[in-house]
Design an enzyme around this catalytic site. Structure first.
Site, PDB file in Angstrom:
ATOM      1  N   CYS A   1       0.849  -1.192   0.000  1.00  0.00           N
ATOM      2  CA  CYS A   1       0.000   0.000   0.000  1.00  0.00           C
ATOM      3  C   CYS A   1       0.885   1.243   0.000  1.00  0.00           C
ATOM      4  O   CYS A   1       2.008   1.235   0.495  1.00  0.00           O
ATOM      5  CB  CYS A   1      -0.905  -0.004   1.225  1.00  0.00           C
ATOM      6  SG  CYS A   1      -2.071   1.375   1.258  1.00  0.00           S
TER       7      CYS A   1
ATOM      8  N   ASP B   1       0.476   3.706   1.757  1.00  0.00           N
ATOM      9  CA  ASP B   1       0.467   4.234   3.125  1.00  0.00           C
ATOM     10  C   ASP B   1       1.888   4.511   3.629  1.00  0.00           C
ATOM     11  O   ASP B   1       2.761   3.652   3.546  1.00  0.00           O
ATOM     12  CB  ASP B   1      -0.236   3.228   4.046  1.00  0.00           C
ATOM     13  CG  ASP B   1      -0.573   3.825   5.402  1.00  0.00           C
ATOM     14  OD1 ASP B   1       0.357   4.295   6.092  1.00  0.00           O
ATOM     15  OD2 ASP B   1      -1.760   3.831   5.766  1.00  0.00           O
TER      16      ASP B   1
ATOM     17  N   ARG C   1       3.133   4.636   6.429  1.00  0.00           N
ATOM     18  CA  ARG C   1       3.615   3.952   7.644  1.00  0.00           C
ATOM     19  C   ARG C   1       4.251   2.601   7.359  1.00  0.00           C
ATOM     20  O   ARG C   1       4.713   1.938   8.273  1.00  0.00           O
ATOM     21  CB  ARG C   1       2.441   3.795   8.620  1.00  0.00           C
ATOM     22  CG  ARG C   1       1.908   5.130   9.094  1.00  0.00           C
ATOM     23  CD  ARG C   1       0.581   4.976   9.795  1.00  0.00           C
ATOM     24  NE  ARG C   1      -0.470   4.533   8.869  1.00  0.00           N
ATOM     25  CZ  ARG C   1      -1.710   4.201   9.251  1.00  0.00           C
ATOM     26  NH1 ARG C   1      -2.039   4.246  10.523  1.00  0.00           N
ATOM     27  NH2 ARG C   1      -2.593   3.840   8.359  1.00  0.00           N
TER      28      ARG C   1
ATOM     29  N   HIS D   1      -2.262  -4.118   4.991  1.00  0.00           N
ATOM     30  CA  HIS D   1      -2.100  -3.744   6.400  1.00  0.00           C
ATOM     31  C   HIS D   1      -3.444  -3.456   7.033  1.00  0.00           C
ATOM     32  O   HIS D   1      -4.360  -2.958   6.370  1.00  0.00           O
ATOM     33  CB  HIS D   1      -1.172  -2.522   6.528  1.00  0.00           C
ATOM     34  CG  HIS D   1      -1.732  -1.266   5.924  1.00  0.00           C
ATOM     35  ND1 HIS D   1      -2.248  -0.244   6.683  1.00  0.00           N
ATOM     36  CD2 HIS D   1      -1.896  -0.883   4.636  1.00  0.00           C
ATOM     37  CE1 HIS D   1      -2.679   0.724   5.879  1.00  0.00           C
ATOM     38  NE2 HIS D   1      -2.479   0.365   4.625  1.00  0.00           N
TER      39      HIS D   1
ATOM     40  N   CYS E   1      -6.186  -0.047   6.873  1.00  0.00           N
ATOM     41  CA  CYS E   1      -5.916   0.539   5.551  1.00  0.00           C
ATOM     42  C   CYS E   1      -6.996   1.559   5.178  1.00  0.00           C
ATOM     43  O   CYS E   1      -8.191   1.230   5.122  1.00  0.00           O
ATOM     44  CB  CYS E   1      -5.849  -0.569   4.502  1.00  0.00           C
ATOM     45  SG  CYS E   1      -5.486   0.056   2.849  1.00  0.00           S
TER      46      CYS E   1
HETATM   47 ZN   LIG Z   1      -3.424   1.099   3.009  1.00  0.00          ZN
END
Ligand SMILES: [Zn+2]
Ligand SMILES: [Zn+2]
Lengths: 210, 222
Positions: B52, B54, B56, B108, B111
């Site tokens: 992803c 993302d 993090r 994750h 999400c």
């Molecule tokens: Zn995500």
């Protein structure tokens, strides 16, 4: 089949070490991460294994929202990248978008050659080959293949910035809240990020003209 | 902040990237003076990571892998769509040219993309992309509807989404043909959890998944 699982076990073990170390350093680390993300930067980079954005920028998890594809290409009609840009700009409200190319890019090299890469990659790299055609004279005047590939990577970053500027949400965010766009090249042999246009550099920062 | 302050702040935090980068480069050179020379010679990653966007979940950091070790594609909610030239080029290049041994699809919990897909709202430009996640829900509607707790249902959708994307990778001609000839790549489905920072292996059975899809999606004949 005789494929060794060593490579995979390494990753699993590496993750355990990472989780332990991060918790040791800051017992609240993952709890804080779990509350959400508010990255300031969207990074659009190459999928190349040698340019891990968070690592080369010495950043932390939570700092950089990421899209990586073959040769960091942005096409206006690419739904995957457009969705990333839209989500980062509208929902996360990132303050900067970085498009980062790099030296020794396999995608740029492939686009400089005439080999048939199969239908998928031929199509994906078509805009890069188009750039090569447009800048034929300049590229041919360059001494060696590495220099040609770097120049094509630079032109590609500039083109991606153009695509970004035309993205409706991005242009709105530029005007309304000062979102900025930045082009960079990661020099693998030096391990260093370089601003795309040294001439327009201010404070180590190259901002695409609006 | 006044607009001038904002501009100054942006400049400073942007400069930080360059300072950090120089620190990192100096550190690598101190550890191994040849590090970047070797890196510059080429890449031979064993892994393709599809994760992803993302912020993090920087793949290299959470797996302890260094520069040069993992080829990376990241998009919203780690999707692998059949008609997406972007991801298909990555899979193609990684399998046919780099000859990666493992492909990891890593989702994750928590999400935002999956959450957005479960929100009954017009998301504009994001609709068609998120639609793929809604389709995963529909494929597993009975199982998901039976989960009473909303956050558990959402966690389960994250997992099912990863498994579905693994299946999508196995459906590609590049993976089927390379596996028939070389015995790799092998596809894995993982989920990263913020509770403990650990990766959960969803134990995707590559062989079985391949056999199951090949009844309909067999593309091994060149
Ligand atoms: Zn995500
Ligand atoms: Zn590249």
């Amino acid at each position: 089949m005789g494929l060794s699982l060593d490579a995979l076990e390494r990753v699993v073990a590496g993750n355990k070490i990472y989780a332990r170390k991060a918790t040791e350093q800051d017992p609240q680390f993952f709890k804080t991460l779990a509350t959400g993300q508010s990255p300031e930067i969207l990074w659009i980079g190459c999928a190349d294994s040698r340019v891990p954005e968070t690592t080369v920028c010495n950043c932390q998890p939570g700092d950089i929202f990421v899209h990586r594809n073959i040769a960091n290409c942005l096409h206006a009609d690419d739904l995957s990248a457009s969705s990333v840009v839209e989500y980062a700009t509208t929902h996360l409200k990132v303050k900067r978008i970085v498009v980062c190319g790099h030296t020794k890019c396999g995608g740029a090299n492939a686009a400089l050659g005439d080999a048939d890469l199969g239908p998928t990659l031929n199509t994906w790299l078509l805009p890069l080959r188009e750039l090569r055609r447009k800048h034929k004279g300049e590229l041919e005047s360059l001494a060696d293949d590495d220099a040609k590939a770097v120049r094509l990577a630079e032109l590609n970053v500039q083109q991606s910035l153009d695509v970004l500027r035309k993205h409706p949400t991005v242009s709105k965010a530029i005007n309304e809240r000062g979102l900025t766009l930045h082009g960079m090249i990661f020099d693998i042999a030096a391990g260093e990020l370089r601003v795309l246009d040294q001439a327009k550099k201010g404070n180590g920062l190259w901002t695409a003209p609006q | 902040m006044a607009s001038q302050d904002v501009a100054k702040y942006l400049k400073e935090s942007h400069d930080r990237i360059f300072e950090n980068n120089r620190e990192w480069a100096a550190e690598q050179k101190a550890k191994d003076p040849e590090f970047f020379t070797k890196l510059s010679a080429g890449q031979e990653p064993d892994y393709l990571w599809i994760g992803c966007s993302d912020s993090r979940i920087p793949a290299e950091q959470i797996t302890g892998l260094g520069a040069g070790e993992v080829f990376i594609h990241r998009n919203i909610a780690n999707l692998v769509c059949n008609t997406d030239l972007n991801v298909m080029s990555v899979v193609n290049y990684a399998v046919r040219h780099l000859k990666v041994k493992h492909i990891i699809v890593c989702g994750h919990y928590g999400c935002g993309g999956v959450k957005a897909a479960l929100t009954p709202q017009d998301m504009g430009l994001l609709n068609p992309w998120l639609r793929n996640i809604r389709d995963v829900y529909r494929l597993h509607e009975n199982e998901l509807d039976a989960i009473a707790d909303e956050s558990k249902r959402y966690d389960r959708l994250v997992e099912l989404n990863v498994v579905e994307q693994c299946r999508n990778i196995i459906k590609t001609a590049a993976v089927q043909q390379s596996y028939a000839t070389n015995g790799f790549p092998i596809v894995h489905g993982w989920v990263f959890g913020f509770q403990d920072g650990l990766l959960k292996d969803l134990k995707v059975d590559h062989e079985k998944m391949l056999r199951d899809i090949q009844k309909i999606y067999n593309l091994t004949q060149g």
